[in-house]
Motif scaffolding. Structure first.
Motif, PDB file in Angstrom:
ATOM      1  N   PHE A 225     -77.657 -47.209 152.396  1.00 12.24           N
ATOM      2  CA  PHE A 225     -76.290 -46.668 152.890  1.00 12.24           C
ATOM      3  C   PHE A 225     -75.423 -47.552 153.525  1.00 12.24           C
ATOM      4  O   PHE A 225     -74.640 -47.156 154.252  1.00 12.24           O
TER       5      PHE A 225
ATOM      6  N   LEU B 266     -76.624 -48.003 147.865  1.00 10.67           N
ATOM      7  CA  LEU B 266     -77.905 -48.362 147.835  1.00 10.67           C
ATOM      8  C   LEU B 266     -78.248 -49.399 146.770  1.00 10.67           C
ATOM      9  O   LEU B 266     -79.523 -49.558 146.469  1.00 10.67           O
TER      10      LEU B 266
ATOM     11  N   LEU C 177     -81.401 -42.612 144.316  1.00  8.86           N
ATOM     12  CA  LEU C 177     -82.461 -42.158 145.303  1.00  8.86           C
ATOM     13  C   LEU C 177     -83.858 -41.922 144.593  1.00  8.86           C
ATOM     14  O   LEU C 177     -84.848 -42.594 144.909  1.00  8.86           O
TER      15      LEU C 177
ATOM     16  N   THR D 194     -77.973 -39.179 143.548  1.00  8.38           N
ATOM     17  CA  THR D 194     -79.547 -38.531 143.255  1.00  8.38           C
ATOM     18  C   THR D 194     -80.283 -39.482 142.347  1.00  8.38           C
ATOM     19  O   THR D 194     -81.511 -39.751 142.721  1.00  8.38           O
TER      20      THR D 194
ATOM     21  N   ALA E 254     -78.994 -40.252 153.879  1.00  5.94           N
ATOM     22  CA  ALA E 254     -78.950 -39.511 152.602  1.00  5.94           C
ATOM     23  C   ALA E 254     -78.365 -38.116 152.811  1.00  5.94           C
ATOM     24  O   ALA E 254     -77.885 -37.536 151.844  1.00  5.94           O
TER      25      ALA E 254
ATOM     26  N   GLU F 227     -74.710 -38.595 152.925  1.00  2.01           N
ATOM     27  CA  GLU F 227     -74.215 -38.776 151.727  1.00  2.01           C
ATOM     28  C   GLU F 227     -74.243 -37.633 150.403  1.00  2.01           C
ATOM     29  O   GLU F 227     -73.352 -37.401 149.716  1.00  2.01           O
TER      30      GLU F 227
END
Length: 375
Positions: free
Chosen positions: A306, A322, A194, A191, A147, A150
């Motif tokens: 990922f 994701l 996530l 974002t 993360a 990325e």
């Protein structure tokens, strides 16, 4: 007081109680029948010999009984201490392993030998918990590292674009703005992905009854323009598949599967098939697509965050990596399972199985006929 001392005192106390009961039995069933005075036996009786008096026996018996009780006390304390230590040795080993794990070493295992008693079951359960915890921590570390990478990439690209624009004022501003807009869009999508992944992992959502077949139709309608641009044929069919959960998350699950199937497909003439099915106690959503041949050992890793299969990304529509990780988290949050299998002719078959709600009292809704969407 430690558990070992408590067990030792318990063993000694039990032994003293048993000795006291034994002496009491001797008194009740033996000494009480001994006369308190000397007997006078006539000469013509066949019985002859010496008859002890109870008081004399008590004087002889009491010191010996006290000595026996003292011996039982010492034996109970010493034997109880050794026996308690032997019984608690597995617990001491488990405690050591717990402290080692608390210090950060999750690779340590108890591996308690012996038969399958309660301590062995506890040690095996603790080893299993450590194994799962170690795998979870390793996965979280990989996720944090990936993360960070990325999220750093779009920021680094934006910084490079701004530095180039500042160094060359005559550069086309509109082109730089378009590229910055695209980089910013990717960062926002990442974002949001996530945040959605964290929401699914926490299980913080309201539940309602949802029909997966309707969500499949809605997802294919939404992604139809993307399929048309890539020349992919969408084939949607199936029976009503009622499930209980979050409509928004289950739609995201369906849309992610269809999007992945469209993007990771053949460059031209690809096909995506979406099927829903209802079974006793479960509902199924199956999405399969044509594409490149995938190695069997690669398929299970595609659900990691990922993680992208080699050669599976063809365009900028690939996403943040994701998609299947979010699908797996949503499926787990709904007490479901996610199964991935490579197709013999190339491509991937993904099946999501969710628990079905209790059967309704009214009659079942008839199934919808299959619909094929040529693009």
């Amino acid at each position: 007081m430690s558990v070992r001392w408590k067990l030792t005192l318990s063993y000694a106390g039990f032994l003293m109680l048993a000795g006291g009961l034994l002496l009491a039995a001797v008194w009740v069933f033996l000494l009480r029948y001994v006369p308190e005075r000397a007997l006078i036996v006539s000469a013509d009786t066949p019985t002859h010999g010496v008859f002890p008096v109870r008081s004399n026996l008590l004087r002889v018996f009491a010191p010996r009984a006290a000595a026996v009780m003292a011996f039982l006390l010492v034996l109970g304390l010493a034997g109880g201490w050794l026996l308690a230590g032997r019984m608690l040795a597995p617990l001491t080993r488990i405690t050591r392993a717990t402290r080692t794990a608390a210090g950060g070493s999750l690779s340590h295992r108890v591996r308690l030998p012996g038969r399958g008693d309660e301590f062995r079951e506890l040690a095996d359960a603790f080893d299993g918990m450590l194994e799962r915890l170690e795998a979870h921590v390793a996965e979280q570390r990989r996720f944090a590292a990936n993360a960070s990478h990325e999220l750093r990439t779009p920021l680094a690209v934006s910084q490079a674009l701004l530095e180039v624009a500042r160094a060359d004022p005559g550069q086309d501003t509109a082109r730089v703005m378009d590229r910055l807009h695209e980089v910013n869009r990717r960062a926002i999508d990442l974002t949001e992905a996530l945040l959605l992944l964290g929401r699914a992992d926490r299980g913080a959502f309201a539940t309602e009854e949802v029909d997966l077949s309707l969500l499949a139709e809605e997802a294919t309608e939404t992604l139809l323009p993307l399929a048309e641009r890539r020349g992919v044929t969408l084939d949607t069919a199936g029976d009503p598949a009622p499930a209980t959960g979050s409509r928004a998350l289950l739609y995201q699950l369906t849309a992610n599967l269809v999007h992945n199937a469209i993007v990771h497909n053949l460059p031209e003439g690809g096909t995506v098939r979406v099927r829903t099915d209802a079974r006793p106690g479960a509902v199924l959503l199956t999405v399969e697509n044509t594409g490149e041949t995938l190695a069997p050992e690669l398929v299970p890793t595609l659900t990691e965050p990922f993680r992208r299969g080699t050669g599976r990304v063809h365009t900028d529509q690939a996403g943040a990596g994701l998609g299947l990780a979010i699908v797996r988290s949503i499926a787990r949050a709904h007490d479901g399972t996610l199964t991935l299998a490579p197709r013999p002719g190339g491509g991937l078959r993904v099946t999501v199985e969710l628990p079905a709600p209790p059967p309704p009292t009214s009659g079942a809704t008839p199934g919808r006929p299959a619909r094929r969407r040529p693009c």
